[in-house]
Scaffold this motif. Structure first.
Motif, PDB file in Angstrom:
ATOM      1  N   TYR A  52       0.841  -1.195   0.000  1.00 43.76           N
ATOM      2  CA  TYR A  52       0.000   0.000   0.000  1.00 43.76           C
ATOM      3  C   TYR A  52       0.882   1.253   0.000  1.00 43.76           C
ATOM      4  CZ  TYR A  52      -3.859  -3.111   1.318  1.00 43.76           C
ATOM      5  OH  TYR A  52      -4.805  -4.106   1.346  1.00 43.76           O
ATOM      6  N   PRO A  53       0.347   2.392  -0.404  1.00 44.68           N
ATOM      7  CA  PRO A  53       1.153   3.627  -0.405  1.00 44.68           C
ATOM      8  C   PRO A  53       1.797   3.932   0.938  1.00 44.68           C
ATOM      9  CG  PRO A  53      -0.839   3.966  -1.673  1.00 44.68           C
ATOM     10  CD  PRO A  53      -0.965   2.597  -1.040  1.00 44.68           C
ATOM     11  N   TRP A  54       1.099   3.654   2.035  1.00 48.74           N
ATOM     12  CA  TRP A  54       1.696   3.946   3.338  1.00 48.74           C
ATOM     13  C   TRP A  54       2.906   3.076   3.611  1.00 48.74           C
ATOM     14  CZ3 TRP A  54       1.739  -0.423   6.153  1.00 48.74           C
ATOM     15  CH2 TRP A  54       0.675  -1.331   6.042  1.00 48.74           C
ATOM     16  N   ARG A  55       2.935   1.859   3.050  1.00 49.17           N
ATOM     17  CA  ARG A  55       4.088   0.964   3.287  1.00 49.17           C
ATOM     18  C   ARG A  55       5.357   1.558   2.690  1.00 49.17           C
ATOM     19  NH1 ARG A  55       8.201  -0.716   3.774  1.00 49.17           N
ATOM     20  NH2 ARG A  55       9.014  -2.856   3.772  1.00 49.17           N
ATOM     21  N   ARG A  56       5.236   2.255   1.597  1.00 47.78           N
ATOM     22  CA  ARG A  56       6.415   2.796   0.916  1.00 47.78           C
ATOM     23  C   ARG A  56       7.057   3.935   1.701  1.00 47.78           C
ATOM     24  NH1 ARG A  56       2.663   3.306  -4.309  1.00 47.78           N
ATOM     25  NH2 ARG A  56       1.901   1.148  -4.243  1.00 47.78           N
ATOM     26  N   ARG A  57       6.366   4.424   2.711  1.00 45.58           N
ATOM     27  CA  ARG A  57       6.907   5.518   3.529  1.00 45.58           C
ATOM     28  C   ARG A  57       7.497   5.009   4.848  1.00 45.58           C
ATOM     29  NH1 ARG A  57       2.396  10.117   3.697  1.00 45.58           N
ATOM     30  NH2 ARG A  57       4.039  11.073   4.973  1.00 45.58           N
ATOM     31  N   LEU A  58       7.589   3.695   4.990  1.00 44.71           N
ATOM     32  CA  LEU A  58       8.163   3.098   6.198  1.00 44.71           C
ATOM     33  C   LEU A  58       9.352   2.225   5.816  1.00 44.71           C
ATOM     34  CD1 LEU A  58       4.846   1.902   7.900  1.00 44.71           C
ATOM     35  CD2 LEU A  58       6.180   3.915   8.556  1.00 44.71           C
ATOM     36  N   SER A  59      10.428   2.354   6.545  1.00 43.48           N
ATOM     37  CA  SER A  59      11.597   1.506   6.302  1.00 43.48           C
ATOM     38  C   SER A  59      11.824   0.602   7.512  1.00 43.48           C
ATOM     39  CB  SER A  59      12.845   2.356   6.065  1.00 43.48           C
ATOM     40  OG  SER A  59      13.995   1.522   6.053  1.00 43.48           O
ATOM     41  N   PRO A  60      11.854  -0.707   7.333  1.00 42.98           N
ATOM     42  CA  PRO A  60      12.119  -1.612   8.461  1.00 42.98           C
ATOM     43  C   PRO A  60      13.411  -1.270   9.195  1.00 42.98           C
ATOM     44  CG  PRO A  60      11.387  -2.851   6.548  1.00 42.98           C
ATOM     45  CD  PRO A  60      11.613  -1.447   6.080  1.00 42.98           C
ATOM     46  N   ASP A  61      14.370  -0.678   8.491  1.00 40.62           N
ATOM     47  CA  ASP A  61      15.651  -0.345   9.117  1.00 40.62           C
ATOM     48  C   ASP A  61      15.512   0.717  10.211  1.00 40.62           C
ATOM     49  OD1 ASP A  61      16.900  -2.106   7.410  1.00 40.62           O
ATOM     50  OD2 ASP A  61      17.432  -0.560   5.940  1.00 40.62           O
ATOM     51  N   ASP A  62      14.381   1.420  10.237  1.00 47.56           N
ATOM     52  CA  ASP A  62      14.184   2.470  11.238  1.00 47.56           C
ATOM     53  C   ASP A  62      13.697   1.929  12.579  1.00 47.56           C
ATOM     54  OD1 ASP A  62      14.930   4.379   9.407  1.00 47.56           O
ATOM     55  OD2 ASP A  62      12.870   4.872   8.808  1.00 47.56           O
ATOM     56  N   TYR A  63      13.467   0.611  12.644  1.00 45.47           N
ATOM     57  CA  TYR A  63      12.872   0.033  13.859  1.00 45.47           C
ATOM     58  C   TYR A  63      13.704  -1.151  14.324  1.00 45.47           C
ATOM     59  CZ  TYR A  63       9.345   2.758  11.521  1.00 45.47           C
ATOM     60  OH  TYR A  63       8.714   3.774  10.870  1.00 45.47           O
ATOM     61  N   ASP A  64      13.623  -1.410  15.591  1.00 44.51           N
ATOM     62  CA  ASP A  64      14.370  -2.522  16.180  1.00 44.51           C
ATOM     63  C   ASP A  64      13.640  -3.829  15.885  1.00 44.51           C
ATOM     64  OD1 ASP A  64      15.867  -4.287  17.631  1.00 44.51           O
ATOM     65  OD2 ASP A  64      15.266  -3.510  19.604  1.00 44.51           O
ATOM     66  N   LEU A  65      14.119  -4.559  14.900  1.00 43.94           N
ATOM     67  CA  LEU A  65      13.524  -5.849  14.554  1.00 43.94           C
ATOM     68  C   LEU A  65      14.323  -7.008  15.132  1.00 43.94           C
ATOM     69  CD1 LEU A  65      12.398  -5.349  10.840  1.00 43.94           C
ATOM     70  CD2 LEU A  65      11.195  -4.808  12.953  1.00 43.94           C
ATOM     71  N   GLY A  66      15.254  -6.698  16.034  1.00 41.14           N
ATOM     72  CA  GLY A  66      16.010  -7.752  16.692  1.00 41.14           C
ATOM     73  C   GLY A  66      16.940  -8.473  15.741  1.00 41.14           C
TER      74      GLY A  66
END
Length: 257
Positions: free
Chosen positions: A215-229
């Motif tokens: 979705y368009p909102w997904r393209r504005r989020l980067s997994p690298d910005d969050y602690d995914l362990g």
């Protein structure tokens, strides 16, 4: 005798269709004598030990939520699947009486004893949310109800809460179905919530399902910005490893993110 005891209106501190703990009522400048007299005269009824209500109305789901937010020190909200259903964002129908409640507070000892036509499911949030960051995200919506409020989680928050139940109480198929209806989430709110989320598996699952729909909102989020362990997470026994988020998923979902 206090001013509250002498007033015929002190019972209005407990709105019809809601309840209060005895301790809370006494904290409103009502004497033990006045409270006990109200119970003896049936102006109030005891729902269970230490919890009282007006007799003329049954306690509703919203009334129960408003009541808990009145008498407990920490917020209690309608979240997870219940919040998504409230907003028309799920096609899966649980029992109509099931209510998913979320709070950082300990479950009140009296909750299970309340004679309500509701299946109240209590979810502690210590593993899921940093409460300070969650409150700063402004993701809880206040709904007014007769001298009080009940709280409703935003769709972004509710979906993350629902993911905590994968795969034990919610299947991958169910979570995927929920994501199909979430095309218009707020990337700004998601950013704040993902930073407030303490649960690595929930965040990895979130991005796994989000990637499937792009979705368009997904393209504005980067997994690298969050602690995914780090390391692998074995979510599904015998599942296949998703190489992007290092979680095991059912074979039917493998290679589709």
């Amino acid at each position: 005798m206090s001013a509250s005891d002498s007033s015929a209106n002190w019972l209005s501190v407990i709105p019809p269709g809601q309840f209060a703990t005895r301790q809370w009522v006494l904290g409103q400048a009502v004497s033990v004598h006045a409270l006990d007299n109200a119970l003896k005269s049936r102006k109030l009824v005891a729902l269970t030990r230490g919890v009282v209500a007006r007799p003329e109305w049954p306690v509703s789901r919203e009334g129960a939520l408003a009541s808990m937010n009145r008498v407990l020190a920490e917020p209690v909200w309608l979240g997870g699947l219940s919040a998504l259903a409230e907003m028309g964002l799920t096609h899966y129908l649980e029992g109509s009486s099931r209510v998913h409640l979320y709070s950082s507070a300990a479950r009140p000892s009296w909750l299970a004893r309340l004679p309500l036509d509701l299946d109240l499911q209590w979810h502690g949030t210590a593993r899921l949310w940093d409460m300070r960051q969650l409150m700063a995200a402004g993701s809880l919506r206040e709904q007014a109800l007769d001298k009080g409020v009940w709280l409703l989680a935003s769709p972004e928050q509710a979906f993350l809460e629902a993911l905590l139940d994968v795969p034990k109480a919610m299947s991958f198929e169910h979570a995927d179905n929920l994501m199909q209806g979430l095309s218009s989430l707020s990337p700004k709110r998601l950013d704040a919530l993902l930073k407030a989320c303490r649960h690595v598996q929930v965040k990895r699952l979130f991005f796994f399902f989000a990637d499937r729909y792009d979705y368009p909102w997904r393209r504005r989020l980067s997994p690298d910005d969050y602690d995914l362990g780090s390391g692998k997470r074995h979510i599904v026994a015998g599942g296949m490893l998703d190489s992007t988020y290092l979680i095991t998923v059912p074979e039917a979902f493998h290679g589709q993110s």
